[in-house]
Design a protein around this motif. Sequence first.
Motif, mmCIF file in Angstrom:
data_model
loop_
_atom_site.group_PDB
_atom_site.id
_atom_site.type_symbol
_atom_site.label_atom_id
_atom_site.label_comp_id
_atom_site.label_asym_id
_atom_site.label_seq_id
_atom_site.Cartn_x
_atom_site.Cartn_y
_atom_site.Cartn_z
ATOM 1 N N ARG A 29 0.828 -1.209 0.000
ATOM 2 C CA ARG A 29 0.000 0.000 0.000
ATOM 3 C C ARG A 29 0.861 1.258 0.000
ATOM 4 O O ARG A 29 2.007 1.242 0.463
ATOM 5 C CB ARG A 29 -0.886 0.019 1.246
ATOM 6 C CG ARG A 29 -1.786 -1.190 1.365
ATOM 7 C CD ARG A 29 -2.706 -1.047 2.553
ATOM 8 N NE ARG A 29 -3.611 -2.178 2.666
ATOM 9 C CZ ARG A 29 -4.708 -2.158 3.397
ATOM 10 N NH1 ARG A 29 -5.028 -1.080 4.086
ATOM 11 N NH2 ARG A 29 -5.490 -3.225 3.449
ATOM 12 N N PRO A 30 0.308 2.360 -0.488
ATOM 13 C CA PRO A 30 1.041 3.633 -0.421
ATOM 14 C C PRO A 30 1.478 3.942 1.004
ATOM 15 O O PRO A 30 0.701 3.802 1.952
ATOM 16 C CB PRO A 30 0.001 4.649 -0.910
ATOM 17 C CG PRO A 30 -0.894 3.859 -1.811
ATOM 18 C CD PRO A 30 -0.988 2.499 -1.179
ATOM 19 N N GLY A 31 2.749 4.331 1.136
ATOM 20 C CA GLY A 31 3.283 4.660 2.453
ATOM 21 C C GLY A 31 3.826 3.471 3.215
ATOM 22 O O GLY A 31 4.419 3.635 4.284
ATOM 23 N N TYR A 73 10.038 2.992 0.668
ATOM 24 C CA TYR A 73 8.590 3.032 0.878
ATOM 25 C C TYR A 73 7.856 3.044 -0.458
ATOM 26 O O TYR A 73 8.383 3.542 -1.464
ATOM 27 C CB TYR A 73 8.190 4.288 1.661
ATOM 28 C CG TYR A 73 8.642 4.280 3.099
ATOM 29 C CD1 TYR A 73 7.757 3.947 4.126
ATOM 30 C CD2 TYR A 73 9.961 4.587 3.443
ATOM 31 C CE1 TYR A 73 8.171 3.930 5.447
ATOM 32 C CE2 TYR A 73 10.381 4.567 4.763
ATOM 33 C CZ TYR A 73 9.476 4.240 5.760
ATOM 34 O OH TYR A 73 9.894 4.224 7.064
ATOM 35 N N ALA A 75 5.500 4.683 -2.855
ATOM 36 C CA ALA A 75 5.159 6.100 -3.029
ATOM 37 C C ALA A 75 3.650 6.297 -2.932
ATOM 38 O O ALA A 75 2.861 5.355 -3.075
ATOM 39 C CB ALA A 75 5.670 6.592 -4.379
ATOM 40 N N ASP A 76 3.255 7.522 -2.696
ATOM 41 C CA ASP A 76 1.829 7.856 -2.647
ATOM 42 C C ASP A 76 1.326 7.936 -4.086
ATOM 43 O O ASP A 76 1.131 9.016 -4.644
ATOM 44 C CB ASP A 76 1.609 9.186 -1.924
ATOM 45 C CG ASP A 76 0.133 9.501 -1.739
ATOM 46 O OD1 ASP A 76 -0.691 8.608 -2.011
ATOM 47 O OD2 ASP A 76 -0.192 10.628 -1.332
ATOM 48 N N GLY A 79 -2.809 9.293 -4.045
ATOM 49 C CA GLY A 79 -3.279 10.624 -3.677
ATOM 50 C C GLY A 79 -4.753 10.543 -3.328
ATOM 51 O O GLY A 79 -5.283 9.493 -3.002
ATOM 52 N N SER A 80 -5.445 11.654 -3.402
ATOM 53 C CA SER A 80 -6.888 11.658 -3.154
ATOM 54 C C SER A 80 -7.603 11.972 -4.453
ATOM 55 O O SER A 80 -7.125 12.766 -5.262
ATOM 56 C CB SER A 80 -7.243 12.711 -2.104
ATOM 57 O OG SER A 80 -8.648 12.805 -1.949
ATOM 58 N N HIS A 168 -8.194 0.500 -6.506
ATOM 59 C CA HIS A 168 -7.420 1.735 -6.485
ATOM 60 C C HIS A 168 -8.319 2.968 -6.569
ATOM 61 O O HIS A 168 -8.014 4.002 -5.974
ATOM 62 C CB HIS A 168 -6.370 1.719 -7.602
ATOM 63 C CG HIS A 168 -5.255 0.760 -7.326
ATOM 64 N ND1 HIS A 168 -4.280 1.017 -6.382
ATOM 65 C CD2 HIS A 168 -4.970 -0.463 -7.830
ATOM 66 C CE1 HIS A 168 -3.439 -0.004 -6.341
ATOM 67 N NE2 HIS A 168 -3.843 -0.909 -7.201
ATOM 68 N N ARG A 171 -9.729 3.276 -3.018
ATOM 69 C CA ARG A 171 -8.678 3.702 -2.083
ATOM 70 C C ARG A 171 -8.356 5.179 -2.264
ATOM 71 O O ARG A 171 -8.087 5.884 -1.307
ATOM 72 C CB ARG A 171 -7.416 2.863 -2.293
ATOM 73 C CG ARG A 171 -7.399 1.586 -1.489
ATOM 74 C CD ARG A 171 -5.995 1.070 -1.399
ATOM 75 N NE ARG A 171 -5.960 -0.225 -0.753
ATOM 76 C CZ ARG A 171 -4.926 -1.050 -0.831
ATOM 77 N NH1 ARG A 171 -3.866 -0.720 -1.558
ATOM 78 N NH2 ARG A 171 -4.946 -2.201 -0.198
ATOM 79 N N SER A 172 -8.374 5.630 -3.509
ATOM 80 C CA SER A 172 -8.075 7.044 -3.761
ATOM 81 C C SER A 172 -9.161 7.938 -3.192
ATOM 82 O O SER A 172 -8.955 9.129 -2.983
ATOM 83 C CB SER A 172 -7.911 7.300 -5.259
ATOM 84 O OG SER A 172 -9.159 7.255 -5.923
ATOM 85 N N ASP A 175 -10.365 9.378 1.731
ATOM 86 C CA ASP A 175 -10.684 10.570 2.518
ATOM 87 C C ASP A 175 -12.167 10.892 2.436
ATOM 88 O O ASP A 175 -12.796 11.248 3.431
ATOM 89 C CB ASP A 175 -9.861 11.774 2.050
ATOM 90 C CG ASP A 175 -8.418 11.689 2.501
ATOM 91 O OD1 ASP A 175 -8.140 10.904 3.419
ATOM 92 O OD2 ASP A 175 -7.576 12.403 1.928
#
Length: 256
Positions: A29-31, A73, A75-76, A79-80, A168, A171-172, A175
């Motif tokens: 996962r991102p991060g 790591y 990478a992101d 994003g959102s 994906h 997940r994006s 938020d």
Amino acid sequence: MPFQKIDAAKLSASVVQQVELLILRGILRPGERLPSERDLSERMGVSRPSVREAVATLSDKGLLETRAGAGIYVADVLGSAFSPALIQLFGAHDEAVFDYIAFRRDMEGLAAERAAKYASDTDLRVIQTIFDKMEAAHPKRNPADEARLDAEFHLSIIEASHNVVMLHMMRSMFDLLREGVFYNRSVMFKQRTNRAQLLDQHREINVSLQAREPNAARAAVTHHLDYVEEALNDQQRFERNEEIAKLRFDHEQERH
């Protein structure tokens, strides 16, 4: 992590392909921090220079990032899907809120149906573990914790659907999902009976998934989000009636 041995002839290109697939499938996962260079080398059966070359390639592609003194790591890459300002705008207008619930009902109903068909035993254990945490959190009455677990529960179902595009995309939107869940709960918690009903609805979803019943899983998600929509409608009607009553009272006071 499910890293596999690599044939010597493939070397760094195969390391790149394997890491790309782990990211694509949502396993990395991102991060998320990767194992150390030496650990990756041992797990994949390649030299450390090959791992180093692969990491450099993946970094050039924007998939990995190396943080000085901290490691490698993911990478992101997501994003959102929406800016913070747009998320706030959605939350402030009823039209967007109800469209959002309708979107979730369609997408998550499909995800639940697919998860009941295609989820691995590990996927189902993850869903069960999150639901167990929801049950444990219920008596503590902490809306923030409950909202976080609620979002994690729904996202775990999307992950278990094994559709990488859906995964994906949703997940994006995490938020927006998190804010939406918190908003829905903060409104519905004004009616005390709703907390228990929400937990029961998540239990119904989980039971259907664990039994691998696609139609029941989709129906349970639809029932849950229909309930959320109706609860929000009820609360809005209540608030409008209160506002009208207050205006009438103020008018009568002015007359006297």
